[in-house]
Design an enzyme around this catalytic site. Structure first.
Site, PDB file in Angstrom:
ATOM      1  N   HIS A  50       0.835  -1.204   0.000  1.00  0.00           N
ATOM      2  CA  HIS A  50       0.000   0.000   0.000  1.00  0.00           C
ATOM      3  C   HIS A  50       0.874   1.260   0.000  1.00  0.00           C
ATOM      4  O   HIS A  50       0.659   2.176  -0.802  1.00  0.00           O
ATOM      5  CB  HIS A  50      -0.893  -0.036   1.253  1.00  0.00           C
ATOM      6  CG  HIS A  50      -1.753   1.169   1.445  1.00  0.00           C
ATOM      7  ND1 HIS A  50      -3.094   1.186   1.111  1.00  0.00           N
ATOM      8  CD2 HIS A  50      -1.482   2.404   1.959  1.00  0.00           C
ATOM      9  CE1 HIS A  50      -3.594   2.385   1.397  1.00  0.00           C
ATOM     10  NE2 HIS A  50      -2.639   3.142   1.925  1.00  0.00           N
ATOM     11  N   GLU A  51       1.861   1.289   0.880  1.00  0.00           N
ATOM     12  CA  GLU A  51       2.692   2.495   0.991  1.00  0.00           C
ATOM     13  C   GLU A  51       3.568   2.676  -0.254  1.00  0.00           C
ATOM     14  O   GLU A  51       3.801   3.805  -0.681  1.00  0.00           O
ATOM     15  CB  GLU A  51       3.539   2.444   2.261  1.00  0.00           C
ATOM     16  CG  GLU A  51       2.721   2.416   3.553  1.00  0.00           C
ATOM     17  CD  GLU A  51       1.728   3.563   3.713  1.00  0.00           C
ATOM     18  OE1 GLU A  51       1.919   4.638   3.118  1.00  0.00           O
ATOM     19  OE2 GLU A  51       0.734   3.371   4.435  1.00  0.00           O
ATOM     20  N   HIS A  66       1.562   4.458  -2.690  1.00  0.00           N
ATOM     21  CA  HIS A  66       1.603   5.920  -2.506  1.00  0.00           C
ATOM     22  C   HIS A  66       2.894   6.504  -3.055  1.00  0.00           C
ATOM     23  O   HIS A  66       2.881   7.557  -3.697  1.00  0.00           O
ATOM     24  CB  HIS A  66       1.492   6.264  -1.018  1.00  0.00           C
ATOM     25  CG  HIS A  66       0.107   6.161  -0.462  1.00  0.00           C
ATOM     26  ND1 HIS A  66      -1.000   6.676  -1.093  1.00  0.00           N
ATOM     27  CD2 HIS A  66      -0.358   5.601   0.694  1.00  0.00           C
ATOM     28  CE1 HIS A  66      -2.077   6.447  -0.358  1.00  0.00           C
ATOM     29  NE2 HIS A  66      -1.716   5.778   0.726  1.00  0.00           N
ATOM     30  N   HIS A  81      -5.862   6.654  -2.553  1.00  0.00           N
ATOM     31  CA  HIS A  81      -6.724   5.620  -1.977  1.00  0.00           C
ATOM     32  C   HIS A  81      -7.845   5.233  -2.931  1.00  0.00           C
ATOM     33  O   HIS A  81      -8.374   6.073  -3.658  1.00  0.00           O
ATOM     34  CB  HIS A  81      -7.315   6.098  -0.651  1.00  0.00           C
ATOM     35  CG  HIS A  81      -6.295   6.117   0.448  1.00  0.00           C
ATOM     36  ND1 HIS A  81      -6.338   6.997   1.485  1.00  0.00           N
ATOM     37  CD2 HIS A  81      -5.201   5.344   0.644  1.00  0.00           C
ATOM     38  CE1 HIS A  81      -5.297   6.767   2.289  1.00  0.00           C
ATOM     39  NE2 HIS A  81      -4.590   5.774   1.785  1.00  0.00           N
TER      40      HIS A  81
HETATM   41 ZN   LIG Z   1      -2.792   5.123   2.362  1.00  0.00          ZN
END
Ligand SMILES: [Zn+2]
Length: 116
Positions: free
Chosen positions: A72-73, A76, A82
């Site tokens: 997830h990171e 980013h 998101h």
């Molecule tokens: Zn996030």
């Protein structure tokens, strides 16, 4: 190794000065709340994991899966935001005791940013 969905490769480097992406464990807000966040400044790409969480590799009750959150990171770091789809890696929150793999929404997101 899974199927490549982008052309990015990640490798560990010995000299920190050569690293483009850093990973660190620091105190954040205790168990729960924010489990990790990514600094996405071009001069400081760092993933901060909350050291006060209970981390696991895989689905362990009461713990957060490190690999799912790291994915997830990194999303980013690569510019993804998101998703509104709860089942996917880029959804805003993680539950304890579950793992997430890249879903079509994640793959479409990275594909839209970086054509292969
Ligand atoms: Zn996030």
């Amino acid at each position: 190794m899974g199927v490549a969905v982008s052309n990015f490769n990640f490798e560990k480097v010995r000299e920190e000065s050569r690293a483009k992406l850093r990973v660190t464990f620091t105190q954040r807000d205790g168990p729960g709340g924010t489990v990790a966040y990514a600094n996405t400044s071009l001069t400081d790409l760092t993933i901060h994991f909350d050291e006060e969480e209970s981390w696991s590799v895989g689905a362990v009750g009461g713990s957060v899966d490190l690999k799912s959150v790291a994915t997830h990171e990194i999303g980013h770091i690569l510019g993804l935001e998101h998703s509104q789809v709860e089942e996917v890696v880029m959804y805003a929150t993680f539950s304890y005791g579950v793992t997430k793999k890249l879903a079509q929404d994640d793959i479409d997101g990275i594909g839209a940013k970086y054509s292969t």
